[in-house]
Design a protein around this motif. Structure first.
Motif, PDB file in Angstrom:
ATOM      1  N   LEU A 281       7.134  -6.921  -8.858  1.00 18.17           N
ATOM      2  CA  LEU A 281       6.639  -6.330  -7.621  1.00 18.17           C
ATOM      3  C   LEU A 281       6.663  -4.811  -7.686  1.00 18.17           C
ATOM      4  CD1 LEU A 281       8.566  -8.672  -5.172  1.00 18.17           C
ATOM      5  CD2 LEU A 281       6.156  -8.814  -5.836  1.00 18.17           C
ATOM      6  N   PRO A 282       5.744  -4.157  -6.977  1.00 11.82           N
ATOM      7  CA  PRO A 282       5.751  -2.700  -6.944  1.00 11.82           C
ATOM      8  C   PRO A 282       6.748  -2.138  -5.937  1.00 11.82           C
ATOM      9  CG  PRO A 282       3.914  -3.501  -5.669  1.00 11.82           C
ATOM     10  CD  PRO A 282       4.580  -4.708  -6.290  1.00 11.82           C
ATOM     11  N   GLY A 283       7.365  -3.016  -5.153  1.00 13.59           N
ATOM     12  CA  GLY A 283       8.317  -2.595  -4.139  1.00 13.59           C
ATOM     13  C   GLY A 283       8.765  -3.787  -3.322  1.00 13.59           C
ATOM     14  N   LEU A 284       9.543  -3.528  -2.294  1.00 14.32           N
ATOM     15  CA  LEU A 284      10.071  -4.591  -1.441  1.00 14.32           C
ATOM     16  C   LEU A 284       9.876  -4.247   0.024  1.00 14.32           C
ATOM     17  CD1 LEU A 284      13.492  -5.207  -3.215  1.00 14.32           C
ATOM     18  CD2 LEU A 284      11.421  -6.595  -3.419  1.00 14.32           C
ATOM     19  N   ILE A 285       9.690  -5.280   0.813  1.00 15.59           N
ATOM     20  CA  ILE A 285       9.623  -5.124   2.266  1.00 15.59           C
ATOM     21  C   ILE A 285      10.938  -5.635   2.825  1.00 15.59           C
ATOM     22  CG2 ILE A 285       8.458  -5.819   4.388  1.00 15.59           C
ATOM     23  CD1 ILE A 285       5.923  -6.244   2.609  1.00 15.59           C
TER      24      ILE A 285
ATOM     25  N   GLY B 171       9.201   0.559  -5.568  1.00 13.43           N
ATOM     26  CA  GLY B 171      10.166   0.225  -6.617  1.00 13.43           C
ATOM     27  C   GLY B 171      11.079   1.374  -6.986  1.00 13.43           C
ATOM     28  N   THR B 172      10.549   2.590  -6.978  1.00 12.72           N
ATOM     29  CA  THR B 172      11.381   3.747  -7.317  1.00 12.72           C
ATOM     30  C   THR B 172      12.492   3.954  -6.291  1.00 12.72           C
ATOM     31  OG1 THR B 172       9.765   5.183  -6.223  1.00 12.72           O
ATOM     32  CG2 THR B 172       9.611   4.982  -8.631  1.00 12.72           C
TER      33      THR B 172
ATOM     34  N   ARG C  50      -2.415   7.810   1.616  1.00 16.70           N
ATOM     35  CA  ARG C  50      -1.747   8.793   2.475  1.00 16.70           C
ATOM     36  C   ARG C  50      -0.224   8.666   2.399  1.00 16.70           C
ATOM     37  NH1 ARG C  50      -3.548   7.511   7.525  1.00 16.70           N
ATOM     38  NH2 ARG C  50      -1.552   6.687   8.157  1.00 16.70           N
ATOM     39  N   GLN C  51       0.268   7.424   2.382  1.00 18.69           N
ATOM     40  CA  GLN C  51       1.715   7.192   2.376  1.00 18.69           C
ATOM     41  C   GLN C  51       2.319   7.141   0.973  1.00 18.69           C
ATOM     42  OE1 GLN C  51       3.696   7.063   5.098  1.00 18.69           O
ATOM     43  NE2 GLN C  51       1.903   7.531   6.325  1.00 18.69           N
ATOM     44  N   ARG C  52       1.444   7.163  -0.050  1.00 20.59           N
ATOM     45  CA  ARG C  52       1.899   7.040  -1.440  1.00 20.59           C
ATOM     46  C   ARG C  52       2.770   5.812  -1.632  1.00 20.59           C
ATOM     47  NH1 ARG C  52       3.287  13.385  -2.031  1.00 20.59           N
ATOM     48  NH2 ARG C  52       1.129  14.071  -2.155  1.00 20.59           N
ATOM     49  N   SER C  53       2.301   4.708  -1.073  1.00 24.19           N
ATOM     50  CA  SER C  53       3.047   3.458  -1.149  1.00 24.19           C
ATOM     51  C   SER C  53       2.232   2.405  -1.892  1.00 24.19           C
ATOM     52  CB  SER C  53       3.368   2.944   0.259  1.00 24.19           C
ATOM     53  OG  SER C  53       4.085   1.731   0.176  1.00 24.19           O
ATOM     54  N   PRO C  54       2.816   1.795  -2.932  1.00 19.16           N
ATOM     55  CA  PRO C  54       2.108   0.753  -3.665  1.00 19.16           C
ATOM     56  C   PRO C  54       2.213  -0.621  -2.992  1.00 19.16           C
ATOM     57  CG  PRO C  54       4.240   1.088  -4.653  1.00 19.16           C
ATOM     58  CD  PRO C  54       4.118   2.097  -3.528  1.00 19.16           C
TER      59      PRO C  54
ATOM     60  N   LEU D 173      -0.774  -2.577  -4.436  1.00 20.33           N
ATOM     61  CA  LEU D 173      -1.791  -1.684  -4.970  1.00 20.33           C
ATOM     62  C   LEU D 173      -2.664  -2.407  -5.983  1.00 20.33           C
ATOM     63  CD1 LEU D 173      -3.060   1.122  -5.247  1.00 20.33           C
ATOM     64  CD2 LEU D 173      -1.289   1.648  -6.939  1.00 20.33           C
ATOM     65  N   ASP D 174      -2.063  -3.202  -6.845  1.00 22.53           N
ATOM     66  CA  ASP D 174      -2.802  -3.947  -7.850  1.00 22.53           C
ATOM     67  C   ASP D 174      -3.846  -4.857  -7.214  1.00 22.53           C
ATOM     68  OD1 ASP D 174      -3.263  -4.895 -10.596  1.00 22.53           O
ATOM     69  OD2 ASP D 174      -2.334  -6.748  -9.873  1.00 22.53           O
TER      70      ASP D 174
END
Length: 140
Positions: A19-23, A37-38, A105-109, A126-127
């Protein structure tokens, strides 16, 4: 992911799901924060190392590879900054253009998708967004 989940679990979910990140959701299933993810990785790095990166050179290789195991008792909620940033959210009716604009705008994947009641209905990565854009052809 909830505020009560451990940082170790968050990293495992991120890695295993690619995943590119988590909610992160609250008790009512509403998105509380969207973490790229960062930012999840940042939760795992002890604050002392973030404040003074030179300290990282004092840790031997064997311990440097497993540094995040030391924080296994900490939860996502323990490590979030206060106040937390607003989650990146769209309604289920959002268009590709709305999603692309918000992500840029939010730079969020990763964007949380909510229903009319504000409950988490899903997510757009994003993918997936870029794939949908690449496959979309203008009408003749």
């Amino acid at each position: 992911m909830t505020l009560g989940d451990s940082i170790a679990h968050a990293i495992q979910v991120l890695a295993l799901g690619r995943l590119p990140g988590l909610i992160v959701i609250d008790e009512a299933q509403r998105p509380r924060v969207v973490l790229p993810g960062t930012q999840v990785l940042r939760l795992a790095v002890p604050v002392a190392f973030q404040e003074d990166p030179a300290l990282t050179r004092t840790v031997d290789e064997a311990h440097a590879d497993v540094f995040w195991h030391e924080i296994r008792d900490l939860t996502v909620g323990d490590c979030l900054a206060t106040p937390t940033p607003r989650p990146v959210i769209v309604k289920t009716s959002a268009t590709l253009l709305e999603l692309a604009t918000l992500m840029a705008r939010q730079r969020s994947p990763l964007v949380a998708v909510v229903d009319e009641a504000g409950l988490l209905a899903g997510a757009v990565t994003l993918d997936r967004l870029v794939s949908a854009l690449a496959l979309t052809r203008p009408a003749d």
